[in-house]
Structure formats: C-alpha cells, structure tokens
Scaffold this active site. Structure first.
Site, short mmCIF file in Angstrom:
data_model
loop_
_atom_site.label_atom_id
_atom_site.label_comp_id
_atom_site.label_asym_id
_atom_site.label_seq_id
_atom_site.Cartn_x
_atom_site.Cartn_y
_atom_site.Cartn_z
CD GLN A 181 22.81 52.54 49.89
OE1 GLN A 181 21.96 51.70 50.16
NE2 GLN A 181 24.10 52.26 49.87
CB CYS A 230 38.15 24.79 32.71
SG CYS A 230 39.03 26.21 33.36
CB CYS A 243 42.07 27.90 33.91
SG CYS A 243 42.21 26.61 35.15
CB CYS A 251 41.72 22.85 33.74
SG CYS A 251 40.57 23.13 35.09
CG ASP A 309 27.35 53.99 50.12
OD1 ASP A 309 28.51 53.81 50.53
OD2 ASP A 309 26.57 53.07 49.84
N GLY A 353 23.68 48.76 48.99
CA GLY A 353 22.82 48.21 50.05
C GLY A 353 21.98 47.03 49.63
CG HIS A 357 39.13 25.73 38.26
ND1 HIS A 357 38.98 25.48 36.90
CD2 HIS A 357 37.92 25.52 38.82
CE1 HIS A 357 37.73 25.12 36.68
NE2 HIS A 357 37.06 25.12 37.82
CG ASP A 407 33.48 49.93 48.59
OD1 ASP A 407 32.78 50.91 48.25
OD2 ASP A 407 33.13 49.14 49.47
CB SER A 408 33.82 55.06 49.26
OG SER A 408 32.68 54.41 49.79
CG ASP A 447 32.33 43.51 44.24
OD1 ASP A 447 31.40 44.31 44.14
OD2 ASP A 447 32.74 43.08 45.34
ZN ZN Z 1 40.26 25.42 35.17
#
Ligand code: ZN
Length: 368
Positions: free
Chosen positions: A186, A301, A303, A306, A144, A213, A332, A90-91, A263
């Site tokens: 914007q 899950c 991951c 888990c 911006d 924005g 997680h 990001d700027s 994000d």
């Molecule tokens: Zn998980």
C-alpha cells in the site's frame, strides 16, 4: 513458481509463466471479474472458448452468498462453477471503499456489513485465509487495510502499517501449500510510503505482490508515478499484480512499467453499455449506422461471436434489450482483451513489443 521467459529491452515489460494448481498462467494476463462466481453474461465454457485462463472472484461476497457450506459441498469453487482453470480470490480488503459493505477498520480486522441482510461481520486476516482456502482458489490475496487516495499522509502511513501487520498474520494463518498467496503493498500516493511498503512485503515469503489502493480515482499520472516508485525496488522474480486496470491503453502503459497481472470490469461493463472494442477503435453499436451493417463486430477478431453474427443483428438485440445482445457483446469484448494480451506476450517473446504497441494504439484510437 514464476519464470521469466522474455524481457523488453527498452522498458520493464516482461512475459513469464506463473505455476498454479490449475495450470501455468502466461503473464502478462488479464482476468475477467467473476465477483459472485460468474462473469456477467458469460458461461465458463464460453470463457474457455475465447482462451481466458484465469478469473477473479471476491471471497468475502462468496462467503456471504452462497456461503462456504454450499461451496465446500461442491468441492470448492472450481467444481461449483465448472471452471478448471485459474482462480484468484480477493480478500475483501477492497470492500473498504464500498459504502454498502464498510463499517470501520480496527487492529483486529475489517468490520463489514452484509449488503444482503445488514448483518455485521468481522473479517480478520485469519478469517480471510480460512475463507479463501475453503473456496480453494489458486491464488489468495492478503487482507489489507486500504486507504482512499485522498487521505493525508499520516492516515495512509497508519493504514499501511496495519496492512503490514495483517500481511504477517495472513502468512501465519495460510497453511494450504497448493494455494499461492500474494502480499499487497500500500502507501497511497506517497512514493516513500510505497517504497517502504514494497520493501516490507517483498521481504516476506509471498508468491507475488499486488499494488493495492491504485486505480481508485487518483489522477492517472499519480498512479503511474506510484507504480514506477514501487516496481523500481520490487523483486524481479515475483509476479506483480495491479487491480482495477482494464483499458488497452492503460494496460500497455502499466505493462511497460513492469506489471504482470490485471483485472477489471472495464471490458464487460463497456459491453453492457454498448461500447465494443475493435482493432480500428471502439464502436458504439447502438448508433443507427450499424442497423444494416453486415460485417462482424471486428473483422480482425476470431471469437465465436465475430465468426457468426453481424453488427446489424447485435444492434437490433441491443435496441430491443434482449439478453442475448449482452451475452454476445460481453463475449466479444472479453475475447478482444484476451487476444490482445496474447498478442502482447507474443510481441515480447519476438522482441517487437514497442512496434506492436505503437501500431496497435495508432489504430485503436480511431472513433466511429
Ligand atoms: Zn469478436
């Protein structure tokens, strides 16, 4: 640069591939936030293990600390933080809404102060390009001039005009052809200004377009209306990025409106505050009912957390404020969102996006 693989028939949802210097990023995707060059409580190795392929850092914060000399000495941010996948930067335009940074904006650039030592900095579009090119991110963002959502139309129109002037200055100053550059549209909560801004930004040679924005406190319906108005006239062949949206419900909605990249600190912040995501809804791991619960956080899950740990153990770590509890919870939640995005992409490729969305949300709205 950006190739569309499949599109939903009923909505504007689509899946595609964005080519960068550190691999192809499959859209739609979600980026964990690494403001200072680290995702809180998660190593780059763990990010790889859960299948994350792109993060976002804040170039202005990195410029202040550790400083560009330190980052260049390591050969760029990828090498500095040992992450060889995608990085957005990001700027610093977002600092406009932070009192700890923002002083004023003029035609020249953003006048900011360092939250570390109070020193004044002038962040011009040219300076922002220099910073982001030195950091060596795969995708840089234009600087911006972001208005807050509550400002009147005349004020927002002026800020949008400045954003356009700065976008052209960023393009002129951007020389690293390996790095992609996204423009930012914007226009506040005014549909005509949004459209005008999207027309302006998309008439220039940017590699993608961010909807700036938004998700800054305006009512959700306003945000959806603005996304709709903007994307209606957005070029089909450029990726669209919406900052600051990260809950599964919001991500689904925005994908149906045509957004490709997201994000947000939503999954990591929730993890730190004891809210964990599961396919059967969010759970508050702090609650007494998990004290003897030997199940993993989410049985669906895959991951590393888990696969190994119980709710009972994570409950204990959280109650004792052990840092490991923060780490496991964060890994997680990020894995959950990363897998969720992957499932969305698969459903789009297989033409069953609508069905997947309906079933997922039905189950996710349950509460413990
Ligand atoms: Zn998980």
């Amino acid at each position: 640069m950006f190739e569309i693989i499949a599109e939903d028939k009923k909505t504007r949802a689509r899946t595609g591939l964005l080519k960068t210097a550190h691999g192809k990023l499959e859209t739609p995707f979600f980026m964990p936030v690494a403001t200072k060059g680290a995702v809180k409580y998660v190593s780059a190795d763990d990010l790889k293990k859960i299948g994350a392929f792109c993060i976002i850092s804040n170039s202005f914060v990195l410029y202040l600390k550790p400083g560009l000399d330190v980052i260049s000495h390591s050969g760029g941010l990828h090498k500095f933080m040992k992450w060889n996948r995608g990085i957005f930067t990001d700027s610093g335009g977002f600092q406009c809404c932070r009192e700890s940074f923002f002083v004023k904006s003029t035609a020249e650039g953003l006048h900011l102060k360092s939250p570390f030592d109070g020193r004044a900095h002038l962040l011009t579009p040219e300076k922002s390009m220099e910073i982001q090119q030195t950091i060596g991110s795969d995708i840089a963002m234009c600087l911006d001039d972001m208005p807050s959502f509550s400002r009147d139309k005349k004020y927002v129109a002026e800020k949008t005009k400045t954003t356009h002037e700065w976008a052209e200055r960023c393009l002129a100053a951007h020389t690293d052809k390996k790095q992609l550059l996204f423009g930012i549209a914007q226009g506040g909560v005014y549909a005509d200004l949004r459209k005008k801004s999207m027309k302006f930004i998309s008439s220039h040679e940017f590699d993608g377009i961010a909807l700036g924005g938004l998700a800054i406190g305006e009512p959700l319906s306003n945000m959806h209306d603005m996304i709709t108005a903007t994307i209606e006239i957005a070029p089909r062949d450029k990726p669209r990025y919406l900052m600051g949206v990260g809950s599964p419900e919001d991500i689904f909605k925005c994908i149906t409106l045509g957004v490709d990249c997201f994000d947000s600190t939503f999954p990591t912040q929730n993890a730190r505050h004891n809210t964990l995501f599961t396919h059967k809804g969010k759970i508050k791991i702090f609650k007494g009912r998990y004290k003897h619960d030997l199940k993993p956080i989410d049985e669906e899950c895959d991951c590393p957390v888990c696969a190994k740990y119980t709710r009972s153990y994570i409950h204990h770590l959280k109650r004792m404020e052990e840092p490991l509890g923060m780490m496991l919870a964060t890994v997680h939640n990020l894995a959950f969102i990363t897998n969720f995005m992957k499932d969305i992409r698969t459903s789009l490729k297989e033409g069953r996006f609508y069905k997947f969305q309906k079933e997922f949300l039905e189950s996710f709205k349950k509460r413990d």
